[in-house]
Design an enzyme around this catalytic site. Structure first.
Site, PDB file in Angstrom:
ATOM      1  N   ARG A 151      34.711  37.730  42.340  1.00  0.00           N
ATOM      2  CA  ARG A 151      35.640  36.690  42.769  1.00  0.00           C
ATOM      3  C   ARG A 151      34.931  35.800  43.790  1.00  0.00           C
ATOM      4  NH1 ARG A 151      38.814  41.531  43.046  1.00  0.00           N
ATOM      5  NH2 ARG A 151      40.556  41.542  41.554  1.00  0.00           N
ATOM      6  N   HIS A 270      40.223  45.145  38.775  1.00  0.00           N
ATOM      7  CA  HIS A 270      41.650  45.029  38.515  1.00  0.00           C
ATOM      8  C   HIS A 270      42.332  46.379  38.711  1.00  0.00           C
ATOM      9  CE1 HIS A 270      41.064  41.328  35.664  1.00  0.00           C
ATOM     10  NE2 HIS A 270      41.091  40.983  36.928  1.00  0.00           N
ATOM     11  N   TYR A 279      41.841  39.185  28.436  1.00  0.00           N
ATOM     12  CA  TYR A 279      40.556  38.938  27.793  1.00  0.00           C
ATOM     13  C   TYR A 279      40.533  39.451  26.362  1.00  0.00           C
ATOM     14  CZ  TYR A 279      39.219  37.691  32.462  1.00  0.00           C
ATOM     15  OH  TYR A 279      39.174  37.077  33.685  1.00  0.00           O
TER      16      TYR A 279
END
Length: 302
Positions: A151, A270, A279
């Site tokens: 991130r 996650h 995804y």
């Protein structure tokens, strides 16, 4: 003039709870603060002067008002989430008896698939000319984004000690102050070695930050975002590229190659595999394109 609302001291205590007990990032706390201010303004206008007086009707009216003002479903969802979070804290502290936002739902937002770059476009972006320390740094940043799926905030927060080039690993502090270890590919390791050789040219005073700017100070998330945008435009990529584009591309390409959703979940950090499952939609689109191109019964007659 707005009427007096509920005791603001509890808002400040809640924000401190997010910072120091839950150890959320400064950016996340700032976003929570912004969202809850919208609620507080609403309560002032509705002349609700006590947190304990807020009920489900107020929450529904708040959500309806946001909707009438044209707020996107995702914004309404986010603000209701902030409301529920605040009232969960107030319940814990004995200020209110129940959370009035628990049974209130926001309008559903259309599911948006994240934008990704294909391997060729990614290769173009990462193959920049490194004739200056800043370009060397930027290539290392983008290589690490794509190599490890970090991130933006995670990469901006990296210190020198967090990256082990010998072992090919990076220690990342993600959402909720959770730490994970992520592999670093050889291309990214080589780019980071190149950056560390020229990093002293920018370091004005000793700094632990992995990535610093021309002034020697750690790069902010905004700086990193701007540099990624700069290179994408300079190379003439046909779509907008952000740090999250690298993360989405990392996950999509890895899933296309491996099919291992659980591994991708762990690498991305996650907590819920449902977040990672988006995804699989991208992977299916990829498979569908191959099917349409290759299957005799799928091809359109020309």
């Amino acid at each position: 003039m707005n009427a007096a609302g509920p005791d603001r001291n509890w808002l400040n205590r809640w924000l401190d709870h997010l910072r120091f007990e839950r150890r959320l990032s400064a950016l996340t706390v700032k976003n929570y603060h912004r969202d809850i201010e919208a609620l507080y303004t609403f309560l002032c206008n509705a002349e609700v002067g006590d947190w304990a007086a807020v009920d489900g009707g107020h929450v529904r009216s708040f959500a309806a008002r946001l909707h009438r003002r044209g707020q996107a479903p995702r914004t309404i969802q986010r603000r209701l989430a902030a409301l529920r979070n605040l009232f969960a804290y107030l319940v814990r502290e004995g200020v209110v008896k129940a959370n009035p936002g628990l049974d209130i739902t926001a309008p559903k937002a259309p599911r948006r698939l994240p934008e990704t770059l294909d391997a060729d476009a990614m290769g173009r972006l990462l193959d920049i000319r490194v004739d200056h320390p800043l370009a060397t740094r930027d290539r290392a940043i983008m290589e690490l984004f794509y190599s490890s799926g970090l991130r933006l905030q995670e990469l901006a927060s990296l210190d020198l000690v967090d990256v082990d080039l010998a072992e090919g690993m990076v220690r990342v502090t993600g959402k909720g102050a959770k730490t994970r270890i992520v592999p670093v590919g050889e291309k990214a390791r080589a780019a980071l070695r190149d950056w560390l050789k020229v990093r002293p040219q920018l370091e004005k005073t000793p700094s632990n930050a992995m990535f610093i700017g021309r002034t020697g100070r750690p790069l902010s998330t905004r700086n990193i975002q701007a540099r990624v945008t700069y290179w994408a435009r300079r190379l003439g990529l046909p779509q907008s590229v952000s740090p999250h584009t690298f993360r989405h591309s990392f996950a999509t390409h890895l899933l296309e190659s491996s099919g291992d959703l659980r591994a991708v979940q762990e690498l991305l950090g996650h907590s819920d595999i449902g977040t990672t499952q988006i995804y699989t939609h991208l992977d299916f689109q990829h498979l569908a394109r191959i099917y349409d191109q290759a299957h005799p019964r799928a091809r359109k007659r020309r």
